[in-house]
Design a protein around this motif. Sequence first.
Motif, PDB file in Angstrom:
ATOM      1  N   PHE C  26       0.832  -1.200   0.000  1.00  0.00           N
ATOM      2  CA  PHE C  26       0.000   0.000   0.000  1.00  0.00           C
ATOM      3  C   PHE C  26       0.869   1.253   0.000  1.00  0.00           C
ATOM      4  CE2 PHE C  26      -2.025   3.379   2.462  1.00  0.00           C
ATOM      5  CZ  PHE C  26      -3.076   3.656   1.616  1.00  0.00           C
ATOM      6  N   ILE C  27       1.861   1.274   0.892  1.00  0.00           N
ATOM      7  CA  ILE C  27       2.712   2.466   0.997  1.00  0.00           C
ATOM      8  C   ILE C  27       3.457   2.703  -0.312  1.00  0.00           C
ATOM      9  CG2 ILE C  27       4.761   3.429   2.118  1.00  0.00           C
ATOM     10  CD1 ILE C  27       3.799   2.120   4.700  1.00  0.00           C
ATOM     11  N   VAL C  28       4.059   1.617  -0.818  1.00  0.00           N
ATOM     12  CA  VAL C  28       4.825   1.761  -2.052  1.00  0.00           C
ATOM     13  C   VAL C  28       3.911   2.214  -3.187  1.00  0.00           C
ATOM     14  CG1 VAL C  28       6.127   0.517  -3.808  1.00  0.00           C
ATOM     15  CG2 VAL C  28       6.604   0.127  -1.399  1.00  0.00           C
ATOM     16  N   ALA C  29       2.736   1.584  -3.261  1.00  0.00           N
ATOM     17  CA  ALA C  29       1.822   1.926  -4.344  1.00  0.00           C
ATOM     18  C   ALA C  29       1.374   3.376  -4.240  1.00  0.00           C
ATOM     19  CB  ALA C  29       0.621   0.996  -4.331  1.00  0.00           C
ATOM     20  N   SER C  30       1.083   3.826  -3.019  1.00  0.00           N
ATOM     21  CA  SER C  30       0.577   5.192  -2.913  1.00  0.00           C
ATOM     22  C   SER C  30       1.689   6.192  -3.205  1.00  0.00           C
ATOM     23  CB  SER C  30      -0.054   5.442  -1.545  1.00  0.00           C
ATOM     24  OG  SER C  30       0.944   5.518  -0.573  1.00  0.00           O
ATOM     25  N   MET C  31       2.922   5.837  -2.799  1.00  0.00           N
ATOM     26  CA  MET C  31       4.038   6.718  -3.124  1.00  0.00           C
ATOM     27  C   MET C  31       4.229   6.777  -4.636  1.00  0.00           C
ATOM     28  SD  MET C  31       6.986   5.995  -0.351  1.00  0.00           S
ATOM     29  CE  MET C  31       7.520   7.427   0.550  1.00  0.00           C
ATOM     30  N   TYR C  32       4.148   5.619  -5.242  1.00  0.00           N
ATOM     31  CA  TYR C  32       4.302   5.547  -6.684  1.00  0.00           C
ATOM     32  C   TYR C  32       3.207   6.375  -7.359  1.00  0.00           C
ATOM     33  CZ  TYR C  32       4.756   3.546 -11.341  1.00  0.00           C
ATOM     34  OH  TYR C  32       4.919   3.382 -12.680  1.00  0.00           O
ATOM     35  N   GLY C  33       1.971   6.184  -6.854  1.00  0.00           N
ATOM     36  CA  GLY C  33       0.838   6.924  -7.407  1.00  0.00           C
ATOM     37  C   GLY C  33       1.042   8.423  -7.270  1.00  0.00           C
ATOM     38  N   ASN C  34       1.465   8.839  -6.070  1.00  0.00           N
ATOM     39  CA  ASN C  34       1.705  10.262  -5.844  1.00  0.00           C
ATOM     40  C   ASN C  34       2.736  10.803  -6.804  1.00  0.00           C
ATOM     41  OD1 ASN C  34      -0.040  10.617  -3.711  1.00  0.00           O
ATOM     42  ND2 ASN C  34       1.457   9.969  -2.197  1.00  0.00           N
ATOM     43  N   THR C  35       3.800  10.026  -6.956  1.00  0.00           N
ATOM     44  CA  THR C  35       4.877  10.475  -7.847  1.00  0.00           C
ATOM     45  C   THR C  35       4.361  10.654  -9.261  1.00  0.00           C
ATOM     46  OG1 THR C  35       6.355   9.145  -6.501  1.00  0.00           O
ATOM     47  CG2 THR C  35       7.232   9.982  -8.563  1.00  0.00           C
ATOM     48  N   ILE C  36       3.615   9.649  -9.724  1.00  0.00           N
ATOM     49  CA  ILE C  36       3.118   9.717 -11.096  1.00  0.00           C
ATOM     50  C   ILE C  36       2.163  10.901 -11.244  1.00  0.00           C
ATOM     51  CG2 ILE C  36       1.774   8.508 -12.864  1.00  0.00           C
ATOM     52  CD1 ILE C  36       4.611   7.447 -12.422  1.00  0.00           C
ATOM     53  N   THR C  37       1.300  11.079 -10.250  1.00  0.00           N
ATOM     54  CA  THR C  37       0.374  12.217 -10.313  1.00  0.00           C
ATOM     55  C   THR C  37       1.142  13.528 -10.369  1.00  0.00           C
ATOM     56  OG1 THR C  37      -0.923  10.922  -8.773  1.00  0.00           O
ATOM     57  CG2 THR C  37      -1.740  13.114  -9.301  1.00  0.00           C
ATOM     58  N   ALA C  38       2.119  13.646  -9.446  1.00  0.00           N
ATOM     59  CA  ALA C  38       2.878  14.894  -9.386  1.00  0.00           C
ATOM     60  C   ALA C  38       3.591  15.141 -10.703  1.00  0.00           C
ATOM     61  CB  ALA C  38       3.880  14.836  -8.245  1.00  0.00           C
ATOM     62  N   LEU C  39       4.155  14.078 -11.265  1.00  0.00           N
ATOM     63  CA  LEU C  39       4.875  14.247 -12.518  1.00  0.00           C
ATOM     64  C   LEU C  39       3.913  14.561 -13.657  1.00  0.00           C
ATOM     65  CD1 LEU C  39       7.588  11.468 -12.261  1.00  0.00           C
ATOM     66  CD2 LEU C  39       7.913  13.919 -12.159  1.00  0.00           C
ATOM     67  N   THR C  40       2.740  13.935 -13.611  1.00  0.00           N
ATOM     68  CA  THR C  40       1.735  14.215 -14.639  1.00  0.00           C
ATOM     69  C   THR C  40       1.354  15.688 -14.588  1.00  0.00           C
ATOM     70  OG1 THR C  40       0.889  12.022 -14.172  1.00  0.00           O
ATOM     71  CG2 THR C  40      -0.429  13.397 -15.614  1.00  0.00           C
ATOM     72  N   ASN C  41       1.191  16.195 -13.355  1.00  0.00           N
ATOM     73  CA  ASN C  41       0.844  17.599 -13.206  1.00  0.00           C
ATOM     74  C   ASN C  41       1.883  18.493 -13.825  1.00  0.00           C
ATOM     75  OD1 ASN C  41      -1.482  17.089 -11.907  1.00  0.00           O
ATOM     76  ND2 ASN C  41      -0.665  17.329  -9.843  1.00  0.00           N
ATOM     77  N   ARG C  42       3.101  18.061 -13.804  1.00  0.00           N
ATOM     78  CA  ARG C  42       4.159  18.869 -14.406  1.00  0.00           C
ATOM     79  C   ARG C  42       4.357  18.530 -15.861  1.00  0.00           C
ATOM     80  NH1 ARG C  42       8.074  18.120  -9.303  1.00  0.00           N
ATOM     81  NH2 ARG C  42       6.504  18.856  -7.854  1.00  0.00           N
ATOM     82  N   GLY C  43       3.510  17.642 -16.376  1.00  0.00           N
ATOM     83  CA  GLY C  43       3.639  17.266 -17.773  1.00  0.00           C
ATOM     84  C   GLY C  43       4.906  16.488 -18.046  1.00  0.00           C
ATOM     85  N   MET C  44       5.381  15.755 -17.037  1.00  0.00           N
ATOM     86  CA  MET C  44       6.639  15.030 -17.226  1.00  0.00           C
ATOM     87  C   MET C  44       6.475  13.556 -16.891  1.00  0.00           C
ATOM     88  SD  MET C  44       9.554  17.424 -15.660  1.00  0.00           S
ATOM     89  CE  MET C  44      10.827  16.522 -16.474  1.00  0.00           C
ATOM     90  N   LEU C  45       5.570  12.885 -17.572  1.00  0.00           N
ATOM     91  CA  LEU C  45       5.395  11.463 -17.276  1.00  0.00           C
ATOM     92  C   LEU C  45       6.708  10.720 -17.462  1.00  0.00           C
ATOM     93  CD1 LEU C  45       2.010  10.122 -18.566  1.00  0.00           C
ATOM     94  CD2 LEU C  45       3.061   9.824 -16.341  1.00  0.00           C
TER      95      LEU C  45
END
Lengths: 359, 385, 395
Positions: C26-45
């Motif tokens: 759960f922790i790893v997945a949510s961190m991963y999810g957060n990272t992807i979201t944050a990067l998506t927000n910056r347009g840097m998938l």
Amino acid sequence: MKQRIMLVLLTLLAAASIISCGGKEQAAAPVAETQVVERSNSTATLDTVMDRGYLIVGVNASNPGFSYLDPDGNYLGFEADMGRSIAAAVLGDPEKVQFRPLTSKERFAALQSGEIDLLIRTATHTMTRDTDLSLDFSAPYYYDGQTFMVRKDSGIKTIADLEGAAICVLTGSTSEGNLSDIMASRNLTYKPVLFENLDELMGAFEKGRADAWTGDRSGLMTRMRNTADPSAYTLLDETISKEPLAIGVRHGDDQWGDIVNWSLYGLFFAEEHGITSANIDSIKSSTEKPEEQAFLGMRSELGSKLGLSNDWAYNMVKKTGNYGELFDKHFGPESGLSIPRGFNKPWTGGGLLYSPPFR
Amino acid sequence: MNSKIIIWAKNNLFNTWYNAVITLFLSYFLTKAVRSMVQWIFSVSWVVIPRNLKLILTGAYPVDQLWRIWFILLVGTFLAGISYSLLKKGIRGTVLVLILVPALLASLGFSHVSRMYLLSLSICQVVGYLSGKYLFGGKAVIIAAVGWVIFVPFIYVMVNGFTGPEGFLPLVRTNLWGGLLLSMIISITSIILSFVLGLFLALGRRSELIVIRYFSIGVIEIIRGVPLITLLFLGYLILPLALPANITIGVLLRAMAGIVLFHAAYMAENIRGGFQGLSKTQYEAAYAMNFNKFQSMVLIILPQVIKNIIPVLVNSFTGMVKDTSLISIIGLLDLVGISTAIAANPEFMSDSQQVLLFLSLIYFILCFSISRTSRKIEASMNYDK
Amino acid sequence: MQLTKLNDDRVLRTAGQFLFALLVIFIVASMYGNTITALTNRGMLPSFKFLSLAAGIDIGEHIIPFDNSSSNFRAIIVGLLNTITISFIVILFSTFLGLFIGLCRISKNWLVKNIALAYIEVIRNVPLLVLLLFWYRAVFMEMPHIKKALILGSFQSSTGGKGGTLFLSNRGLSIAWLKPAEGWTLFLYIVAVAVLLAVVFGLYLRAYGKKTGRKPMVFLWSLSLVVFISALGWIILPDSPMVMDYPTLNGFNPVGGLSISSEWGSLFSGLILYTSAYIAEAIRAGIQGVDKGQVEAAHSLGLSNFQTIRLVVLPQALRITIPPLTSIYLGVAKNTSLGVAIGFPDLFSVIGTLLNQTGRALELILVVMTIYLGLSLITSLIMNIYNSKIQLEEK
């Protein structure tokens, strides 16, 4: 041993999953845009700053003239004072500001992650930075250009003379890429000598580690004055790049971007109109010009349009001075640096500082 | 007397002809090296050190709040004083040095306030010693133990502060912490936290539960396989992304997270070594006493393991103190970072050798005293056996 | 009763582990999810496409060709090769220096012993970073300017510049070095033959040793054979296989020969000092760990001093020394990452530059972690094989 092998495999797997995710870049893009909007709505920098009661500005800890630490631990310099000006505009007090020393490598990440509100750290406004890094830049606060510093007795007069030379450059700066490009385009070979920070670079250059040092003209000039024998060095006349240094803010927070931009314009405007920290009160009481009245918050409510108090510009100029005052304080003859103003003077004097009307 | 020296020299320096040659050769070079070193020391200007001493020691910490640092030191030396009174013989010399050094420093050209504080440091140790010996009596052990346990959180509270700008202890943001103060705070934190985390990882690695075991092995081995600097960058650049958008952690905490994680992995291996060094009979004895697993671990095994690895642990603390220097690479102004900032000051641009030498001296004194302590403990433990 | 308790225990454990695994995932997945979201927000998938794009930078020291238009991937390889080369050389040199200092440390000469002790204490109690900065700022940068460079064996070169066997300045060191010439390929064949012969000879020696119970120095004899035959080939060949390439100073920097930059030199010297102090301690502990009785026993068996050291002391000391030595060697590759502070383009430093140029933090950090993990895996693999070879065969 098996465990270790498994670990490396796992890491590779993680990497692979990220690659596969990257493949969907195109499809994910529309989602991204809506999220940007939501995000910027939820975290308006101005509200954060107001709640917090002070501004956090990312600066350099060791760039003489621009921003550096004094023995008591205070940040001095042109950029540090610019941060104070914006603090005065936003919060009415130039001292309501905290400085975060940043390396050039980490500066944009610090802004992106919300650790700082503003980045005033000799950042050149480029298209990639503006688009890829999801940053926004203010109007340039300093027009710079990249050139080379060489020893006078080295016989180097033009860039072509640099064939085979060792050239120092700060890593993580635009200078690094510019240097590489210009040398490649002119078919010149050279030995890059990279440094993480300016002090290291300067010490090495002075001792002759390299034949030339490339960087922004202003920075080179400040540093040149600080060498043991400034008369031994000179700058090449050629300028190989445009380096408009601008304040960085996060992309998507338009209100905050406006505040930063108009604060900067305010500093330009004040100089253009001869409003200084010394005479601002008398001008305020005597001026008949509508634009100056608006600027000083006596006529229309320009400040509240930015979400600030109406005397924001007054506070700023009164407490930290106009652009010219800041420039003279840190780069003028009294500072010991004597950097010519070049493009960095009001358009009325032939420079590039041009403030849109305060109306 | 004279003949004694000659006999000693004969036995230790000139016992064979080649040893005599080596001795003469080395003495020549040694004198030459020392002479040029001394010459250099007197040929350069050292004014850069006193002028920037405040910056080196505390970074940008507000000048009007410096009393808080002094206060921490006073409390610390008082506690040290009590502790001396509990220790047996053999450290008298060290204690004397610790008391004399501040007193001697006070006679140097510091400001009046600093001199008074330095003098108080000496006095506090003596007062602590005396009160430990005569005032507290048997309670001294408890007072010292409780004192040291409270001391660490006390440091944070004092350095950080919690009230508004007009209050008693105004908040001092972490970006103002710097120099030796910052290096020490990070060292102390990583020593304590990495020990705790390392203990859990070591227990996890020995666990019979397969998921927990493999998890621990994974964490330990991945961390030990990469340089600290990558973890610092991970904490610096990736951690903010990995956390929910509404949570932001300061850069100092993120750097600390990297350092703690890194050392915890190494600590876990040290502790595991301690477990392996322990005889199986201890487990069997605990089992025979009808202790359950938890009881035997906490009451029988752990105390012995920790006792056995104390020298190794203390020695690894030097590594942690040294590794704090890496945070300068991510832009924090610790001792090394400050040295760079000093070099940026036009006035001191050409003095970086002196500054670096001074830094080395600080690190050396810190680390050397730690490793000395570790050796003393080791020696005293061997004596016990 | 007993049975149910056992079952309870087992159920509890399985459930506990399951929960723990869930939590971690759960922790790893949510961190991963957060990272992807944050990067998506910056347009840097996250994407590794940037690796094939041109890096647009230059790297000062490269073993394989690299220029402005080379790809980011190639830049990483250049950094990796720099890291590997310097680690390898540092390990080699510091092992010898460490061995020497470790032996000094147990010398009977008081002065030698204590100088070695002081050396070890000083080096081990100062951070490597400070050591590197010291080498760079206080030693290499204080060398003479290139115009006043220290030149050994100077001569006037045909091109008008100044030539020499050795140039030493604060830009680094350039020395005359052998360069392959016409006879090179032929010479390589001779060496190959020599190696083949040596292997055969070594195998024979080993068999001979097993048969007679003596212990011949297999490696030493084989090596001598290779050297002998190669030297013979060198002399016999009509075209010299290699010629001396002398550095010459014509423009700004000496050209030709083998040149070592100040950055390389500082990292090399700093790392060697640092590593050798640790190796010296490991070796001292190893030698002192050998029981004195062993030496006495060897002497009473009639072994000479040299034989005692080679056949009795060293094998046992090695057994104690190898495990700490492994971790010291592993540390070297990781410690080269501090080269970033003095401008040496090692793996980490190149990654840092790329990070700046591309902004691809997540991908680059993953790449660098994988590479370092792989490197330490390989090193510990080699050391483990060696370790298992020299350990006592328990019967």
